[in-house]
Design an enzyme around this catalytic site. Structure first.
Site, PDB file in Angstrom:
ATOM      1  N   HIS A  10       0.844  -1.203   0.000  1.00 29.75           N
ATOM      2  CA  HIS A  10       0.000   0.000   0.000  1.00 29.75           C
ATOM      3  C   HIS A  10       0.878   1.252   0.000  1.00 29.75           C
ATOM      4  O   HIS A  10       2.061   1.227   0.412  1.00 29.75           O
ATOM      5  CB  HIS A  10      -0.905   0.006   1.245  1.00 29.75           C
ATOM      6  CG  HIS A  10      -0.160   0.003   2.539  1.00 29.75           C
ATOM      7  ND1 HIS A  10       0.391   1.149   3.115  1.00 29.75           N
ATOM      8  CD2 HIS A  10       0.174  -1.010   3.374  1.00 29.75           C
ATOM      9  CE1 HIS A  10       0.992   0.831   4.229  1.00 29.75           C
ATOM     10  NE2 HIS A  10       0.891  -0.471   4.410  1.00 29.75           N
ATOM     11  N   ARG A  61      -6.052   0.488   3.742  1.00 27.90           N
ATOM     12  CA  ARG A  61      -4.914   1.060   3.015  1.00 27.90           C
ATOM     13  C   ARG A  61      -4.508   0.217   1.800  1.00 27.90           C
ATOM     14  O   ARG A  61      -4.140   0.752   0.746  1.00 27.90           O
ATOM     15  CB  ARG A  61      -3.737   1.311   3.942  1.00 27.90           C
ATOM     16  CG  ARG A  61      -3.250   0.111   4.757  1.00 27.90           C
ATOM     17  CD  ARG A  61      -2.345   0.590   5.871  1.00 27.90           C
ATOM     18  NE  ARG A  61      -1.644  -0.441   6.635  1.00 27.90           N
ATOM     19  CZ  ARG A  61      -2.137  -1.036   7.715  1.00 27.90           C
ATOM     20  NH1 ARG A  61      -3.344  -0.733   8.157  1.00 27.90           N
ATOM     21  NH2 ARG A  61      -1.409  -1.947   8.376  1.00 27.90           N
ATOM     22  N   GLU A  88      -1.412  -7.062   7.218  1.00 30.57           N
ATOM     23  CA  GLU A  88      -0.103  -6.739   7.790  1.00 30.57           C
ATOM     24  C   GLU A  88       0.147  -7.637   9.011  1.00 30.57           C
ATOM     25  O   GLU A  88      -0.799  -8.184   9.597  1.00 30.57           O
ATOM     26  CB  GLU A  88      -0.089  -5.256   8.202  1.00 30.57           C
ATOM     27  CG  GLU A  88       1.193  -4.780   8.874  1.00 30.57           C
ATOM     28  CD  GLU A  88       2.439  -4.991   8.038  1.00 30.57           C
ATOM     29  OE1 GLU A  88       2.913  -4.036   7.432  1.00 30.57           O
ATOM     30  OE2 GLU A  88       2.916  -6.154   7.996  1.00 30.57           O
ATOM     31  N   TYR A  91       1.055  -6.238  15.130  1.00 30.32           N
ATOM     32  CA  TYR A  91       2.179  -5.710  15.905  1.00 30.32           C
ATOM     33  C   TYR A  91       1.950  -5.770  17.415  1.00 30.32           C
ATOM     34  O   TYR A  91       2.695  -5.164  18.191  1.00 30.32           O
ATOM     35  CB  TYR A  91       2.504  -4.283  15.474  1.00 30.32           C
ATOM     36  CG  TYR A  91       3.785  -4.207  14.666  1.00 30.32           C
ATOM     37  CD1 TYR A  91       3.784  -3.857  13.325  1.00 30.32           C
ATOM     38  CD2 TYR A  91       5.018  -4.501  15.251  1.00 30.32           C
ATOM     39  CE1 TYR A  91       4.956  -3.796  12.588  1.00 30.32           C
ATOM     40  CE2 TYR A  91       6.194  -4.447  14.534  1.00 30.32           C
ATOM     41  CZ  TYR A  91       6.156  -4.099  13.188  1.00 30.32           C
ATOM     42  OH  TYR A  91       7.330  -4.036  12.459  1.00 30.32           O
ATOM     43  N   HIS A 183       0.921  -5.638   2.417  1.00 26.74           N
ATOM     44  CA  HIS A 183       1.601  -4.817   3.421  1.00 26.74           C
ATOM     45  C   HIS A 183       3.084  -5.157   3.511  1.00 26.74           C
ATOM     46  O   HIS A 183       3.522  -6.205   3.006  1.00 26.74           O
ATOM     47  CB  HIS A 183       0.926  -5.044   4.778  1.00 26.74           C
ATOM     48  CG  HIS A 183      -0.539  -4.760   4.732  1.00 26.74           C
ATOM     49  ND1 HIS A 183      -1.094  -3.558   5.106  1.00 26.74           N
ATOM     50  CD2 HIS A 183      -1.576  -5.513   4.285  1.00 26.74           C
ATOM     51  CE1 HIS A 183      -2.391  -3.590   4.908  1.00 26.74           C
ATOM     52  NE2 HIS A 183      -2.714  -4.762   4.411  1.00 26.74           N
TER      53      HIS A 183
HETATM   54  O1  LIG Z   1       2.454  -2.006  10.431  1.00 26.37           O
HETATM   55  C1  LIG Z   1       3.256  -1.076  10.381  1.00 26.37           C
HETATM   56  O2  LIG Z   1       3.676  -0.398  11.323  1.00 26.37           O
HETATM   57  C2  LIG Z   1       3.872  -0.758   9.039  1.00 26.37           C
HETATM   58  O3  LIG Z   1       2.983  -0.895   8.025  1.00 26.37           O
HETATM   59  C3  LIG Z   1       5.034  -1.684   8.834  1.00 26.37           C
HETATM   60  O4  LIG Z   1       5.890  -1.283   9.795  1.00 26.37           O
HETATM   61  P1  LIG Z   1       7.364  -1.829   9.824  1.00 26.37           P
HETATM   62  O5  LIG Z   1       7.997  -1.474   8.479  1.00 26.37           O
HETATM   63  O6  LIG Z   1       7.952  -1.090  10.992  1.00 26.37           O
HETATM   64  O7  LIG Z   1       7.278  -3.317  10.031  1.00 26.37           O
END
Ligand SMILES: O=C(O)[C@H](O)COP(=O)(O)O
Length: 249
Positions: A10, A61, A88, A91, A183
């Site tokens: 994205h 996105r 993605e 996290y 992603h």
């Molecule tokens: O999810 C996120 O924060 C970004 O899309 C990817 O982040 P990163 O490049 O820090 O993994």
């Protein structure tokens, strides 16, 4: 017989610009990201790489990036399949946190382990946390054990590969040009599989926003050219460097 696969991360999102860990938080593109998506479509048209089918994650996105790019190539009507398996990487408790502040608080080694290691996930997010996703209706059909509280890249590969084999490979076998709009980390997982990147080497691999990465695949669905081909190599190199240095002043 070869087949064409286009991987498209994205365009820049609202939280990419704010340097926030995003994961499954559903933020949209910003104006720069919409412009990147349009450029991505232009690059496809300029290289006569016209997709026949689209696969996206369930996140806005990626969905909007694909819509904008396909409008540019004149194919907004493509059949599309969407799946959480292309989302993605989740996290975990880092979702919503500032990358620079996280780096300052935990140090370079821990920051890089959480951001780029293959098999070490960030801390899990609490179910009632502000940026948890357990109540999101788009995941309502998923049994609780399938809804991650955090993921490492190995986890992402484990949930993305079934989608690769069951949904994307059949389209490639039908000789379709396949566009996958996803992603940074879900595409790192697919690239790791395609190019057989080692668990240690994947740490150093970053995906730029909005620039199509194209693979010509052989009969065994292995890349004819290792690493594929970015349709704008110079812009890709600059964006990769920026992604790599996110969080650093
Ligand atoms: O999810 C996120 O924060 C970004 O899309 C990817 O982040 P990163 O490049 O820090 O993994």
């Amino acid at each position: 017989m070869t087949s064409n696969l286009i991987l498209l991360r994205h365009g820049e999102s609202e939280w990419n610009a704010k340097n926030l860990f995003t994961g499954w938080v559903d933020v949209d593109l910003n104006d720069k990201g919409r412009a990147e998506a349009r450029r991505g479509g232009e690059l496809l048209a300029e290289n006569d790489l016209l997709p026949d089918v689209l696969h996206t994650s369930l996140l806005t996105r990626a969905i909007h990036t694909a819509q904008i790019a396909l409008d540019v190539v004149g194919r907004p009507w493509l059949p599309v399949r969407r799946s959480w398996r292309l989302n993605e990487r989740h996290y975990g408790a880092l979702q919503g946190k500032d990358k620079a502040a996280t780096l300052a608080e935990f140090g370079e080694e821990q920051f890089m382990i959480w951001r780029r290691s293959y098999d070490t996930p960030p801390p899990a997010i609490e179910a009632d946390a502000e940026y948890a996703n357990f109540a999101d209706p788009r995941y309502a059909a998923l049994p609780p054990e399938a809804r991650p509280a955090t993921e490492c890249l190995k986890d992402v590969l484990g949930r993305a590969l079934p989608y690769w084999y069951d949904q994307i490979v059949p389209d490639l076998r039908d000789d379709k040009t396949v566009l996958v709009a996803a992603h940074g980390n879900s595409l790192r997982a697919l690239v790791k599989h395609l190019d057989n990147v080692s668990d240690s080497d994947i740490v150093g691999l970053n995906i730029p926003t909005g620039i199509p990465l194209c693979y010509e695949l052989d009969d065994d669905l292995r890349p004819v050219t290792a690493g594929g081909r970015y349709l704008d190599p110079e812009a890709a190199a600059a964006s990769i460097e920026a992604v790599k240095n996110q969080g650093r002043k």
